[in-house]
Scaffold this motif. Structure first.
Motif, PDB file in Angstrom:
ATOM      1  N   PHE A   1       0.823  -1.214   0.000  1.00  0.00           N
ATOM      2  CA  PHE A   1       0.000   0.000   0.000  1.00  0.00           C
ATOM      3  C   PHE A   1       0.856   1.263   0.000  1.00  0.00           C
ATOM      4  CE2 PHE A   1      -2.942  -3.102   2.086  1.00  0.00           C
ATOM      5  CZ  PHE A   1      -3.870  -3.147   1.052  1.00  0.00           C
ATOM      6  N   SER A   2       2.105   1.120  -0.449  1.00  0.00           N
ATOM      7  CA  SER A   2       2.999   2.257  -0.658  1.00  0.00           C
ATOM      8  C   SER A   2       3.327   3.020   0.615  1.00  0.00           C
ATOM      9  CB  SER A   2       2.399   3.219  -1.703  1.00  0.00           C
ATOM     10  OG  SER A   2       3.404   4.011  -2.287  1.00  0.00           O
ATOM     11  N   GLU A   3       3.268   2.350   1.756  1.00  0.00           N
ATOM     12  CA  GLU A   3       3.753   2.989   2.974  1.00  0.00           C
ATOM     13  C   GLU A   3       5.286   2.982   2.956  1.00  0.00           C
ATOM     14  OE1 GLU A   3       0.785   2.963   6.598  1.00  0.00           O
ATOM     15  OE2 GLU A   3       1.580   0.950   6.255  1.00  0.00           O
ATOM     16  N   THR A   4       5.887   3.966   3.581  1.00  0.00           N
ATOM     17  CA  THR A   4       7.346   4.103   3.573  1.00  0.00           C
ATOM     18  C   THR A   4       7.852   4.099   5.007  1.00  0.00           C
ATOM     19  OG1 THR A   4       7.053   6.511   3.444  1.00  0.00           O
ATOM     20  CG2 THR A   4       7.416   5.338   1.381  1.00  0.00           C
ATOM     21  N   HIS A   5       7.804   2.944   5.631  1.00  0.00           N
ATOM     22  CA  HIS A   5       8.161   2.839   7.044  1.00  0.00           C
ATOM     23  C   HIS A   5       9.630   3.186   7.284  1.00  0.00           C
ATOM     24  CE1 HIS A   5       4.290   1.035   7.798  1.00  0.00           C
ATOM     25  NE2 HIS A   5       4.521   0.106   6.884  1.00  0.00           N
ATOM     26  N   GLU A   6      10.515   2.743   6.402  1.00  0.00           N
ATOM     27  CA  GLU A   6      11.932   3.006   6.601  1.00  0.00           C
ATOM     28  C   GLU A   6      12.234   4.499   6.505  1.00  0.00           C
ATOM     29  OE1 GLU A   6      14.363   0.698   4.060  1.00  0.00           O
ATOM     30  OE2 GLU A   6      13.744  -1.233   4.893  1.00  0.00           O
ATOM     31  N   LEU A   7      11.621   5.178   5.521  1.00  0.00           N
ATOM     32  CA  LEU A   7      11.845   6.616   5.389  1.00  0.00           C
ATOM     33  C   LEU A   7      11.296   7.363   6.595  1.00  0.00           C
ATOM     34  CD1 LEU A   7      11.057   7.202   1.594  1.00  0.00           C
ATOM     35  CD2 LEU A   7      13.290   7.021   2.711  1.00  0.00           C
ATOM     36  N   ASN A   8      10.123   6.902   7.099  1.00  0.00           N
ATOM     37  CA  ASN A   8       9.553   7.544   8.287  1.00  0.00           C
ATOM     38  C   ASN A   8      10.467   7.353   9.488  1.00  0.00           C
ATOM     39  OD1 ASN A   8       7.426   8.222   6.711  1.00  0.00           O
ATOM     40  ND2 ASN A   8       5.975   6.771   7.579  1.00  0.00           N
ATOM     41  N   ALA A   9      11.024   6.143   9.620  1.00  0.00           N
ATOM     42  CA  ALA A   9      11.934   5.877  10.736  1.00  0.00           C
ATOM     43  C   ALA A   9      13.193   6.723  10.612  1.00  0.00           C
ATOM     44  CB  ALA A   9      12.286   4.393  10.773  1.00  0.00           C
ATOM     45  N   GLU A  10      13.679   6.892   9.376  1.00  0.00           N
ATOM     46  CA  GLU A  10      14.845   7.739   9.175  1.00  0.00           C
ATOM     47  C   GLU A  10      14.541   9.185   9.531  1.00  0.00           C
ATOM     48  OE1 GLU A  10      16.293   7.333   5.237  1.00  0.00           O
ATOM     49  OE2 GLU A  10      16.971   5.264   5.497  1.00  0.00           O
ATOM     50  N   GLY A  11      13.306   9.626   9.217  1.00  0.00           N
ATOM     51  CA  GLY A  11      12.913  10.993   9.553  1.00  0.00           C
ATOM     52  C   GLY A  11      12.899  11.228  11.050  1.00  0.00           C
ATOM     53  N   VAL A  12      12.383  10.250  11.788  1.00  0.00           N
ATOM     54  CA  VAL A  12      12.375  10.358  13.249  1.00  0.00           C
ATOM     55  C   VAL A  12      13.805  10.413  13.770  1.00  0.00           C
ATOM     56  CG1 VAL A  12      11.778   9.158  15.389  1.00  0.00           C
ATOM     57  CG2 VAL A  12      10.142   9.216  13.487  1.00  0.00           C
ATOM     58  N   LEU A  13      14.662   9.565  13.205  1.00  0.00           N
ATOM     59  CA  LEU A  13      16.052   9.531  13.648  1.00  0.00           C
ATOM     60  C   LEU A  13      16.760  10.859  13.365  1.00  0.00           C
ATOM     61  CD1 LEU A  13      18.381   7.863  14.812  1.00  0.00           C
ATOM     62  CD2 LEU A  13      18.843   7.041  12.494  1.00  0.00           C
ATOM     63  N   LYS A  14      16.518  11.413  12.177  1.00  0.00           N
ATOM     64  CA  LYS A  14      17.166  12.677  11.818  1.00  0.00           C
ATOM     65  C   LYS A  14      16.740  13.816  12.738  1.00  0.00           C
ATOM     66  CE  LYS A  14      17.820  11.603   6.906  1.00  0.00           C
ATOM     67  NZ  LYS A  14      17.413  11.929   5.526  1.00  0.00           N
ATOM     68  N   ASN A  15      15.507  13.749  13.231  1.00  0.00           N
ATOM     69  CA  ASN A  15      14.994  14.808  14.106  1.00  0.00           C
ATOM     70  C   ASN A  15      15.227  14.522  15.584  1.00  0.00           C
ATOM     71  OD1 ASN A  15      13.972  16.335  11.931  1.00  0.00           O
ATOM     72  ND2 ASN A  15      12.112  15.082  11.863  1.00  0.00           N
ATOM     73  N   SER A  16      15.949  13.461  15.888  1.00  0.00           N
ATOM     74  CA  SER A  16      16.164  13.088  17.278  1.00  0.00           C
ATOM     75  C   SER A  16      17.196  14.002  17.936  1.00  0.00           C
ATOM     76  CB  SER A  16      16.642  11.640  17.373  1.00  0.00           C
ATOM     77  OG  SER A  16      17.922  11.505  16.784  1.00  0.00           O
ATOM     78  N   GLY A  17      17.181  14.001  19.262  1.00  0.00           N
ATOM     79  CA  GLY A  17      18.125  14.817  20.005  1.00  0.00           C
ATOM     80  C   GLY A  17      19.558  14.384  19.781  1.00  0.00           C
ATOM     81  N   LEU A  18      19.767  13.074  19.645  1.00  0.00           N
ATOM     82  CA  LEU A  18      21.114  12.577  19.430  1.00  0.00           C
ATOM     83  C   LEU A  18      21.691  13.103  18.123  1.00  0.00           C
ATOM     84  CD1 LEU A  18      23.481  10.763  20.199  1.00  0.00           C
ATOM     85  CD2 LEU A  18      22.277   8.858  19.103  1.00  0.00           C
ATOM     86  N   MET A  19      20.891  13.050  17.051  1.00  0.00           N
ATOM     87  CA  MET A  19      21.369  13.537  15.759  1.00  0.00           C
ATOM     88  C   MET A  19      21.648  15.032  15.817  1.00  0.00           C
ATOM     89  SD  MET A  19      21.695  11.131  13.451  1.00  0.00           S
ATOM     90  CE  MET A  19      21.466  11.862  11.830  1.00  0.00           C
ATOM     91  N   ALA A  20      20.855  15.764  16.615  1.00  0.00           N
ATOM     92  CA  ALA A  20      21.051  17.211  16.731  1.00  0.00           C
ATOM     93  C   ALA A  20      22.384  17.542  17.387  1.00  0.00           C
ATOM     94  CB  ALA A  20      19.897  17.820  17.519  1.00  0.00           C
ATOM     95  N   ARG A  21      22.871  16.636  18.213  1.00  0.00           N
ATOM     96  CA  ARG A  21      24.136  16.873  18.908  1.00  0.00           C
ATOM     97  C   ARG A  21      25.342  16.624  18.014  1.00  0.00           C
ATOM     98  NH1 ARG A  21      24.042  12.845  23.581  1.00  0.00           N
ATOM     99  NH2 ARG A  21      26.221  13.550  23.704  1.00  0.00           N
ATOM    100  N   LEU A  22      25.129  15.880  16.917  1.00  0.00           N
ATOM    101  CA  LEU A  22      26.266  15.482  16.076  1.00  0.00           C
ATOM    102  C   LEU A  22      26.655  16.572  15.076  1.00  0.00           C
ATOM    103  CD1 LEU A  22      25.199  11.799  15.361  1.00  0.00           C
ATOM    104  CD2 LEU A  22      26.747  12.651  17.134  1.00  0.00           C
TER     105      LEU A  22
END
Length: 711
Positions: free
Chosen positions: A690-711
Motif C-alpha cells: 500500500f505504498s507505505e514508507t516505514h523506513e523513510l519515516n523511521a529515518e525521519g524520526v532519527l534525523k529529528n532526534s536529540g542525538l542527531m542534533a548533537r552530532l
C-alpha cells in the motif's frame, strides 16, 4: 442464539460472483446475515439497480447442492437451494471526477460514488465505513480497479474519513481470485496514485488478501437471476501483513462472506505460516488452537494442551531450531522423532516425562499474546509475498483456457486463414449446439490434453521449483506444495514422481538457475570453487526434453477426458464471433474466437506470460525449456494482434523474448514491472503493498532526534 457482530462488506465489480453474493448475503431471512450490510459499487447500474434505476435489484440464486464439492456430478445426489436477496445499497461509479449530486450534504458532495461506498458517508444504509472491500471481477480488471480504490483511499485518508487506528481495525482489500500477481498490481496501483503530500503512513491501517481459487462456479444470463453450479472444495487465502492479527480478522470477515459456518468449509492460509501440508511451519493452525483455548494460565492446562496438539511447532511454544532440525531430518539426516525429542521445548518434555515445568508456558492472556507477537515465518515474509505468488503460479484457468483455445480453434483444411485469426467452420445443425462447447468439444481435442500436461505438469514446474529454491527459506515449500491447483491431480502427480522438485531435478534447470544466480552475485569462478568435488551436470542433460514427465500420454488422456466429461462444465459455450455472411445452405458458418473475452484478456497476459517472464528471469532458454507455453502465447497473441513475446522470426542472438516484446507492458510478467533479475524481484517483493514508507519515516524520526542534533 446471539446475533453475529456488525460487518460491512463492499463488493466492487459486476461479475457473476457479485450477483451470487447479492442473493446469498442479501437474504435477510437468513439469521446468519443479521447485522451484515452489503454494498455494491459497479459501473453496471442497469444490472444492480431495479428497472426504475432507483433501488437495489433483488437477485434469485439457484444453487445446485452436490453431495460433495470434491467429486461433483449430476448423476450423484444433488438438491436445489434457492437464495433470494439484494444488496443494501448500490453505488454506480463512472469517471474519476464523478461526484454526488446531493448538494445538501457538504461532506458527501465532495466525494464520488466509490468514496461514498468505502467511507459510508451519506450512504443509504447504516453500515459506516467498509470493513472489507472485495474485488469480484476478471483478473484483467484488477489493476484498473485497484487504481480507483487507491485514489479513493488516499482522498478519504487525507480527509480523515476512514476512521483512525486503533479505534477501528484495518480495512481489508482483496480479490475472490488473486491470480495474475494481485499483490504486484497493488504495489504499482498505490504507488502510481500516491499524492505528493502523503506522509507515508495510513491513518487507518490497510490489509490485502486474495483467494487462490474463485469460490464459485456460477453463471448469470439475465439480470436478477443467477445459477450456482457448485462451490470450490478448498478455500485458501493469502493475507498481508503476515501476522496472527490479520489472519484472525480476515478469517472472521471471510467466514461470513463465504458462509463457512453454514457450509462447513474451512479457510486455510497460505505462505510460510501455513500448515505443513501446505508447505509452511504450522503457525496458522496453532493460532486457531490458541484462540479456541479457554484457559492456559495453569501448568496442568498447558500440559494438556501440549498433549492435545502433539508437539506443534509454534513460535510461541517450539523454538525455530526444532523446525529447522525436523526439516533437515526430512531431507535426510537423523529421524524426525529424534530431532524433535532432542530439541523439544521444556513444556513438551514435561508433558512426555510426567514432570511439570513452568518454563515456556504461554502468558496469562494467550490470545492477546498471539495477536501481538510474530512468528519467525511471519518475519521471514512479512508481506506474504510467497503466499500471493502461490496464488499466481498455481492458478488452473490461466493454463487450461489458452491450451483449449489453441486446440479448439484449429482448421487443418484452411491453415493460412486459421493461423491469422483462428477461424474455423461450424455446423450448428450437425453438431446440435449453436457454438462449440468450450470444454466438452475443446478439451476433448487430443492436442488440448497434450498441451495442458506439457505446460501444467512440466514447464510450470521447472519455474516453480527454481523460484521456490531462490525465494523461500530452506526447508519451506509454500509454492510447490500446492502445485497443480487441484488436490486429486496433485496427489497423482506426486505418486508418479512428477512433483515440481522431481521435474526441476530431472531437467537440471533448478541447478542451472542456482548456478546462474550464484555467478551473478559472486562471479563464475566462485561457482567452480563452490561446486568443486560435486557431480557436475552434462550440458546435453540440462533443459526440457522428451520423457521428463512420467506417464505423460496417460496424464494427457486423463486431463482431456476429465475436462470434456465434467457435467458442471459441459454446457459452457466457446467465446466466438459468428460471420453471418458465411452461412451456407447446409447451415455451416465461419466462426472465430472472440479475443475480447476473459479467456484471452485474463489468461494470456496474466497467466502464461507471467510464467514465461519468470522463466526468462531465471535464465532459462525459452525456446528449449518452455516451447509449449511459448507456442500457445505466440498463436493467441497473433489472433489478438498483440506482441506479448517476440515472434520466432524476430528472435536474434542476444534478444530477450519477453523483455523485448512490444506489448509486454500490457501483461503481468515481471518485466512489465521493470523486474528482470532475481535480485530485482526480491527487492520488488519487499515493497509495501500500500505504498507505505516505514523506513523513510523511521529515518525521519532519527534525523529529528536529540542525538542527531548533537552530532
Amino acid at each position: 442464539m446471539a446475533s453475529p457482530p456488525p460487518q460491512t462488506t463492499l463488493l466492487i465489480g459486476g461479475s457473476n460472483g457479485t450477483s451470487t453474493l447479492c442473493a446469498i448475503l442479501g437474504d435477510k431471512s437468513n439469521p446468519a446475515n443479521a447485522n451484515h450490510v452489503l454494498r455494491v459499487a459497479t459501473r453496471s447500474g442497469h444490472k444492480y439497480l431495479d428497472d426504475n434505476q432507483a433501488a437495489p435489484r433483488v437477485w434469485r440464486c439457484t444453487e445446485k447442492k452436490h453431495i460433495s464439492d470434491v467429486v461433483a456430478a449430476d448423476f450423484l445426489p444433488t438438491r436445489l437451494i434457492t437464495h433470494v436477496g439484494a444488496p443494501d445499497s448500490v453505488f454506480v461509479y463512472g469517471g474519476d471526477q464523478q461526484e454526488n449530486n446531493d448538494d445538501n450534504d457538504a461532506a458527501a458532495a465532495s466525494l464520488n460514488p466509490l468514496e461514498r461506498a468505502i467511507s459510508g458517508v451519506h450512504a443509504p444504509d447504516n453500515g459506516g465505513s467498509a470493513d472489507i472491500i472485495i474485488l469480484a471481477c476478471p483478473v484483467s480488471a484488477h489493476f484498473a480497479l485497484l487504481r480507483r480504490i487507491a485514489k479513493a483511499m488516499y482522498n478519504l485518508d487525507r480527509k480523515g474519513l476512514l476512521g483512525r487506528s486503533p479505534a477501528r481495525p484495518p480495512i481489508y482489500i482483496g480479490s475472490l481470485y488473486a491470480a495474475g500477481g494481485f499483490d504486484w498490481m497493488s504495489r504499482i496501483a498505490f504507488l502510481k496514485e500516491r499524492p505528493v503530500d502523503f506522509d507515508g503512513a495510513w491513518k487507518r491501517s490497510l490489509g490485502l488478501f486474495g483467494l487462490k481459487a474463485f469460490p464459485y462456479l456460477t453463471k448469470s444470463l439475465k439480470a436478477g437471476e443467477v445459477t450456482l453450479h457448485g462451490r470450490f472444495p478448498q478455500l485458501q487465502v493469502a493475507v498481508s501483513p503476515s501476522n496472527a492479527g490479520s489472519r484472525s480478522r480476515v478469517k472472521m470477515l471471510l467466514d461470513r462472506v463465504l458462509q463457512n459456518n453454514e457450509t462447513g468449509k474451512k479457510l486455510e492460509f497460505l505462505g510460510l505460516s501455513s500448515n505443513e501440508m501446505l508447505g509452511g511451519d504450522g503457525t496458522c493452525e496453532e493460532e486457531l488452537q490458541v484462540m479456541k483455548e479457554k484457559d492456559y494460565t495453569t501448568a496442568s492446562s498447558a500440559v494438556a494442551a501440549a498433549n492435545a496438539y502433539g508437539g506443534a511447532k509454534s513460535a510461541m511454544i517450539i523454538a525455530a531450531q526444532t523446525h529447522k532440525q525436523i526439516k533437515n531430518a526430512k531431507e535426510g539426516g537423523v529421524s524426525a522423532s529424534a530431532a524433535a525429542a532432542a530439541t523439544a521445548p521444556p513444556i513438551i518434555m514435561a508433558a512426555n516425562s510426567g514432570h511439570i515445568s513452568t518454563k515456556n508456558l504461554l502468558p496469562p492472556k494467550p490470545a492477546l499474546d498471539t495477536l501481538l507477537t510474530q512468528s519467525l515465518a511471519d518475519r521471514a515474509d512479512p508481506l506474504s509475498s510467497l503466499a500471493f505468488l502461490t496464488c499466481t503460479l498455481n492458478s488452473t484457468n490461466q493454463i487450461l483456457h489458452p491450451c483449449i483455445l489453441v486446440a479448439l480453434f484449429r482448421d487443418e483444411a484452411n491453415p493460412e486463414r486459421n493461423e491469422q485469426d483462428g477461424t474455423i467452420s461450424w455446423n450448428p445443425t450437425k453438431e446440435l449446439t449453436p457454438l462449440p462447447r468450450f470444454y466438452a468439444d475443446g478439451a476433448a481435442k487430443i492436442e488440448a490434453g497434450k498441451l495442458i500436461t506439457a505446460i501444467a505438469g512440466g514447464e510450470m514446474y521447472f519455474v516453480i521449483d527454481a523460484l521456490e529454491r531462490l525465494l523461500s527459506p530452506r526447508g519451506y515449500d509454500p509454492i510447490a506444495a500446492l502445485h497443480g491447483g487441484e488436490p486429486v491431480g496433485r496427489k497423482i502427480m506426486n505418486i508418479l514422481g512428477n512433483s515440481p522438485h522431481d521435474l526441476g531435478s530431472r531437467s537440471g534447470l533448478t541447478n542451472l538457475a542456482l548456478k546462474t544466480e550464484f555467478a551473478k552475485l559472486y562471479g563464475s569462478e566462485s561457482v567452480k570453487e563452490a561446486t568443486a568435488g560435486s557431480a557436475s551436470d552434462e550440458e546435453d542433460t540440462i533443459g526440457n526434453r522428451a520423457g521428463l514427465i512420467n506417464r505423460e500420454k496417460l496424464l494427457a488422456w486423463c486431463m482431456s477426458t476429465g475436462l470434456s466429461r465434467n457435467s458442471r462444465l459441459n454446457a459452457v459455450l466457446s467465446p466466438c464471433i459468428v460471420d453471418e455472411s458465411s452461412r451456407q445452405e447446409d447451415g455451416t458458418i465461419q466462426i472465430k474466437p472472440n479475443t475480447q473475452t476473459r479467456f484471452f484478456t485474463d489468461d494470456t497476459q496474466h497467466g502464461l506470460c507471467i510464467v514465461l517472464g519468470l522463466a526468462e528471469l531465471l535464465g532459462f532458454d525459452l525456446e528449449r525449456d518452455m516451447p509449449q507455453a511459448l507456442y500457445v502465447v505466440r498463436r493467441l497473441q497473433k489472433w489478438m494482434k498483440k506482441e506479448f513475446v517476440l515472434p520466432q522470426e524476430k528472435v536474434t542472438a542476444g534478444s530477450k523474448i519477453v523483455s523485448d516484446a512490444k506489448d509486454v507492458s500490457e501483461t503481468s510478467a515481471p518485466q512489465a514491472f521493470g523486474v528482470k533479475t532475481v535480485q530485482e524481484l526480491k527487492r520488488f517483493l519487499q515493497l509495501d503493498v500500500f505504498s507505505e514508507t516505514h523506513e523513510l519515516n523511521a529515518e525521519g524520526v532519527l534525523k529529528n532526534s536529540g542525538l542527531m542534533a548533537r552530532l
